[in-house]
Design a protein around this motif. Sequence first.
Motif, PDB file in Angstrom:
ATOM      1  N   GLN A 134       0.853  -1.183   0.000  1.00 59.60           N
ATOM      2  CA  GLN A 134       0.000   0.000   0.000  1.00 59.60           C
ATOM      3  C   GLN A 134       0.887   1.231   0.000  1.00 59.60           C
ATOM      4  OE1 GLN A 134      -2.802   0.038   3.193  1.00 59.60           O
ATOM      5  NE2 GLN A 134      -4.012   1.711   2.345  1.00 59.60           N
ATOM      6  N   ARG A 152      -5.980   2.075  -1.920  1.00 59.04           N
ATOM      7  CA  ARG A 152      -6.550   1.024  -1.084  1.00 59.04           C
ATOM      8  C   ARG A 152      -5.649  -0.195  -0.965  1.00 59.04           C
ATOM      9  NH1 ARG A 152     -11.333  -1.389  -5.018  1.00 59.04           N
ATOM     10  NH2 ARG A 152     -10.176  -1.186  -6.984  1.00 59.04           N
ATOM     11  N   TYR A 252      -5.466  -4.887 -10.203  1.00 55.38           N
ATOM     12  CA  TYR A 252      -6.408  -5.487  -9.274  1.00 55.38           C
ATOM     13  C   TYR A 252      -7.029  -6.753  -9.827  1.00 55.38           C
ATOM     14  CZ  TYR A 252      -6.159  -1.429  -6.279  1.00 55.38           C
ATOM     15  OH  TYR A 252      -5.718  -0.449  -5.433  1.00 55.38           O
ATOM     16  N   THR A 255      -9.603  -7.732  -4.521  1.00 62.03           N
ATOM     17  CA  THR A 255      -9.675  -6.340  -4.093  1.00 62.03           C
ATOM     18  C   THR A 255      -9.484  -6.168  -2.603  1.00 62.03           C
ATOM     19  OG1 THR A 255     -12.092  -6.514  -3.910  1.00 62.03           O
ATOM     20  CG2 THR A 255     -11.190  -5.689  -5.994  1.00 62.03           C
ATOM     21  N   PRO A 257      -7.743  -5.102   0.567  1.00 65.02           N
ATOM     22  CA  PRO A 257      -6.663  -4.133   0.761  1.00 65.02           C
ATOM     23  C   PRO A 257      -5.459  -4.757   1.401  1.00 65.02           C
ATOM     24  CG  PRO A 257      -8.354  -3.828   2.430  1.00 65.02           C
ATOM     25  CD  PRO A 257      -8.890  -4.848   1.455  1.00 65.02           C
TER      26      PRO A 257
END
Length: 263
Positions: A134, A152, A252, A255, A257
Amino acid sequence: MPFSTLSPSRRTFIALAGSAALSACGGPPTPAADDPVTRYGFTPVEGYGPLDDNGYHLPPIPPNYLEWPNRRQLVFYEGERPAGTIEIDPWAKFLYWIIGDGTAWRYPIAVGRAGLTLRGQTTIRRKEVWPGWQPTANMLRTQPEVYGPFARGVPGGLASPLGARALYLYRGGKDSYYRIHGTNDLESIGNSGSAGCIRLFNHDIIDLFDRISIPTEVSIRTLEDSQRLLGPANTPRGVELPPKIISPETIYGATEPAVDPGT
């Protein structure tokens, strides 16, 4: 003084994995479908061939990315750090895993802007297999056009900017948010980037990951020491590459995070 060595030894992964095998009608027998030359179009370099790892398939690294000195090598170690530790030369773009008999395993690296700010001593206190990623708040603030689509997080896997493995650097018992990790950006190895920390070919970070224990001390070589040990003709090396903007649709799959900030 030339780089020391004991032996000479997709454009993306997507492109490699999706390339069609060549076929022929008649003539000599067709090679087996799992023959790497048939599947990938080149003879893999030893140590960088097809690799199945934890449910993921890594294609071989094309030889043009592995031209000397851009490959893993056992070398005479010219530095002063003790056995069982790592020394990073961000200027010559090498990482050394020091063995202690006067030799070290030397890995070619890419160094992002963040990596060039790494100084002194840190300690690897955590290691992860196929980690998620991230962007940090600073990345989102300074380069929103690059990192905003990934705010995200990116789940662990082939698309993760942390690659197949990540080693997490701590200082004073706290996460420094610096990482030693794998990469899909083959072109970056041996060069500098506008973002990121210390990156290795996925094949190399897997090899290094299996060698180290927790904790492992990491030292950062200064430019002065790099030039003293390797010679000014050999360091600094590489060029600074521009950031690459990748559409989220190519990243992606899942999904969920990621939970780890920073590269």
